[in-house]
Design an enzyme around this catalytic site. Structure first.
Site, PDB file in Angstrom:
ATOM      1  N   ASP A  90      17.123 -27.103   4.857  1.00 52.54           N
ATOM      2  CA  ASP A  90      17.350 -25.665   4.961  1.00 52.54           C
ATOM      3  C   ASP A  90      16.444 -25.099   6.044  1.00 52.54           C
ATOM      4  OD1 ASP A  90      14.832 -25.643   3.847  1.00 52.54           O
ATOM      5  OD2 ASP A  90      15.456 -24.848   1.918  1.00 52.54           O
ATOM      6  N   ASP A 144      18.174 -17.600   8.702  1.00 51.14           N
ATOM      7  CA  ASP A 144      18.881 -16.382   8.320  1.00 51.14           C
ATOM      8  C   ASP A 144      17.981 -15.565   7.401  1.00 51.14           C
ATOM      9  OD1 ASP A 144      18.993 -18.216   6.209  1.00 51.14           O
ATOM     10  OD2 ASP A 144      20.750 -17.260   5.352  1.00 51.14           O
ATOM     11  N   ASP A 274      24.672 -27.750  -3.169  1.00 53.05           N
ATOM     12  CA  ASP A 274      23.335 -28.175  -3.584  1.00 53.05           C
ATOM     13  C   ASP A 274      22.817 -27.183  -4.609  1.00 53.05           C
ATOM     14  OD1 ASP A 274      20.634 -26.552  -2.446  1.00 53.05           O
ATOM     15  OD2 ASP A 274      22.533 -25.995  -1.488  1.00 53.05           O
ATOM     16  N   CYS A 312      28.828 -41.458 -20.695  1.00 55.81           N
ATOM     17  CA  CYS A 312      28.063 -41.569 -19.452  1.00 55.81           C
ATOM     18  C   CYS A 312      27.574 -43.003 -19.241  1.00 55.81           C
ATOM     19  CB  CYS A 312      26.883 -40.604 -19.478  1.00 55.81           C
ATOM     20  SG  CYS A 312      25.897 -40.616 -17.962  1.00 55.81           S
ATOM     21  N   CYS A 314      25.023 -43.683 -16.968  1.00 54.50           N
ATOM     22  CA  CYS A 314      23.728 -43.638 -16.300  1.00 54.50           C
ATOM     23  C   CYS A 314      22.707 -44.493 -17.052  1.00 54.50           C
ATOM     24  CB  CYS A 314      23.228 -42.206 -16.167  1.00 54.50           C
ATOM     25  SG  CYS A 314      22.448 -41.509 -17.653  1.00 54.50           S
ATOM     26  N   CYS A 317      21.655 -43.161 -20.526  1.00 50.53           N
ATOM     27  CA  CYS A 317      22.660 -43.223 -21.590  1.00 50.53           C
ATOM     28  C   CYS A 317      23.117 -44.648 -21.892  1.00 50.53           C
ATOM     29  CB  CYS A 317      23.879 -42.382 -21.213  1.00 50.53           C
ATOM     30  SG  CYS A 317      23.570 -40.603 -21.184  1.00 50.53           S
ATOM     31  N   HIS A 360      19.899 -38.568 -15.786  1.00 46.59           N
ATOM     32  CA  HIS A 360      21.204 -38.272 -16.400  1.00 46.59           C
ATOM     33  C   HIS A 360      21.880 -37.087 -15.717  1.00 46.59           C
ATOM     34  CE1 HIS A 360      24.401 -37.440 -19.201  1.00 46.59           C
ATOM     35  NE2 HIS A 360      24.022 -36.172 -19.110  1.00 46.59           N
TER      36      HIS A 360
END
Length: 396
Positions: A90, A144, A274, A312, A314, A317, A360
């Site tokens: 950014d 900006d 994001d 899930c 991941c 999990c 997760h």
């Protein structure tokens, strides 16, 4: 370098492919936020494993610490944090805006006191481009002014007026031209995005958009949302602005948001997202799942043997199911951690708790975007969206 290919559309939703200097990004995509050169609580290897294609760095904070001399000695942010895929930085504008009384905005730029040591500093479009060139990020954002929803404190201030939003938008527009000129002077080989501003006023958004399109940026972002406005106001701007940006260039919605926001953004033509929400909420015990949000600190999870999300895959999990253990362990692996265990870790303040919760939540966000891409590839985004909302409303 930036090349964007629009592969498929369904309504305003888009399936694309973004090629940058450090790799290819399949869109729509969620980008984990790595403010200080790290996504909090997650090993870079874990980011690779969960399918992260591009992450963020924060220009303002990396300028403060470790500083540009250190960053330059590593050849930029990729070498410093050992991440070999694309990075977006950014501009520093949001962080400077958030300093409140500690900063003074002028036509030239922003004067402010360093939150680290109190030094007097100055950020301008030119300085932002110089910092981001040193960081060598694949996508650079123009400086900006982030137009706030509220002017002053929420209790004693007022909602930003049209006149105030116009002044802010026109300043960002002038800073966009200066950012573009300095980016070119520096011969930065990466890509610079312009940022559409205009507050909650569609005609100002349209003016900003048209001016930026005339400048012919390689990509465009929609800024100034998720800054304290009611959800219906944000959705109104999301419905107005993204799909009006050039179809042959990538579109980025900054700082948004919940899983529902991401699906709504895709439906309105957004390619890139994001937000700190999945990582910050994980550290505060809020877990995103296919079947709604889970409040890990609730007492009802104290003895719950279920994983955070039974669907899930991941590490938190599903664990290492299917991976043989070393040194004589069971060959079937293990099935992940229970809600009871993560509840316990959270109550005890153990650092493993937010680490597992973060793994997760990021996996959930990245997998959600993978499922969106697959639905768009199959021409089934509308059906996917209906199923997504029904499952999220079911509750955990």
């Amino acid at each position: 370098m930036l090349r964007f290919e629009l592969l498929r559309t369904e309504g305003q939703a888009r399936r694309g492919r973004l090629t940058l200097n450090h790799g290819v990004v399949e869109t729509p995509i969620f980008m984990p936020v790595g403010t200080y050169g790290t996504v909090k609580g997650v090993l870079p290897r874990s980011l690779h494993d969960m399918g992260a294609q591009i992450i963020l760095g924060n220009t303002f904070h990396l300028w403060m610490r470790p500083g540009l001399d250190v960053m330059q000695s590593f050849g930029g942010l990729h070498g410093f944090e050992q991440w070999n895929k694309p990075i977006l930085t950014d501009s520093g504008g949001f962080q400077v805006w958030s300093l409140g009384a500690m900063r003074k905005i002028t036509e030239q730029g922003v004067h402010f006191a360093s939150p680290v040591n109190g030094d007097k500093l100055f950020m301008s479009p030119e300085v932002s481009m110089q910092i981001q060139t040193t960081l060598n990020s694949d996508i650079v954002m123009q400086l900006d002014e982030c137009t706030p929803y509220w002017q002053g404190d929420k209790g004693s201030g007022h909602i930003t007026t049209e006149a105030e939003a116009r002044v802010s938008m026109e300043l960002s527009q002038r800073w966009a031209r200066r950012s573009q000129a300095e980016f070119a002077r520096l011969e930065n080989p990466n890509a610079l995005f312009g940022i559409v501003q205009g507050g909650m006023f569609e005609h100002l958004r349209q003016e900003s958009l048209e001016a930026l399109v005339e400048m012919d940026f390689p990509g465009y972002a929609v800024g100034g949302v998720s800054v304290g406005e009611p959800k219906d106001e944000m959705n109104r701007i999301m419905a107005h602005t993204p799909h009006r940006l050039p179809a042959h260039k990538p579109r980025y919605l900054m700082g948004v948001g919940t899983p529902e926001d991401l699906i709504n953004g895709v439906a309105n033509g957004v390619d890139m997202f994001d937000c700190v929400m999945p990582t910050r909420n994980a550290r505060n015990g809020t877990i995103f799942t296919r079947y709604g949000d889970l409040k890990l600190r609730n007492a009802r999870h104290k003895a719950d043997h279920q994983p955070l999300d039974p669907s899930c895959t991941c590490y938190a999990c599903a664990g290492t199911a299917g991976i043989s253990w070393e040194q004589g362990g069971p060959d079937h692996g293990w099935q992940g951690f229970s809600r009871a265990y993560l509840h316990h870790l959270d109550r005890c303040g153990e650092m493993l708790g937010p680490m597992l919760a973060t793994i997760h939540n990021l996996h959930y966000y990245l997998n959600l975007m993978r499922e969106v891409r697959e639905a768009l590839d199959a021409g089934a985004f509308a059906a996917f969206t209906a199923r997504f909302h029904a499952e999220r409303a079911r509750g955990v």
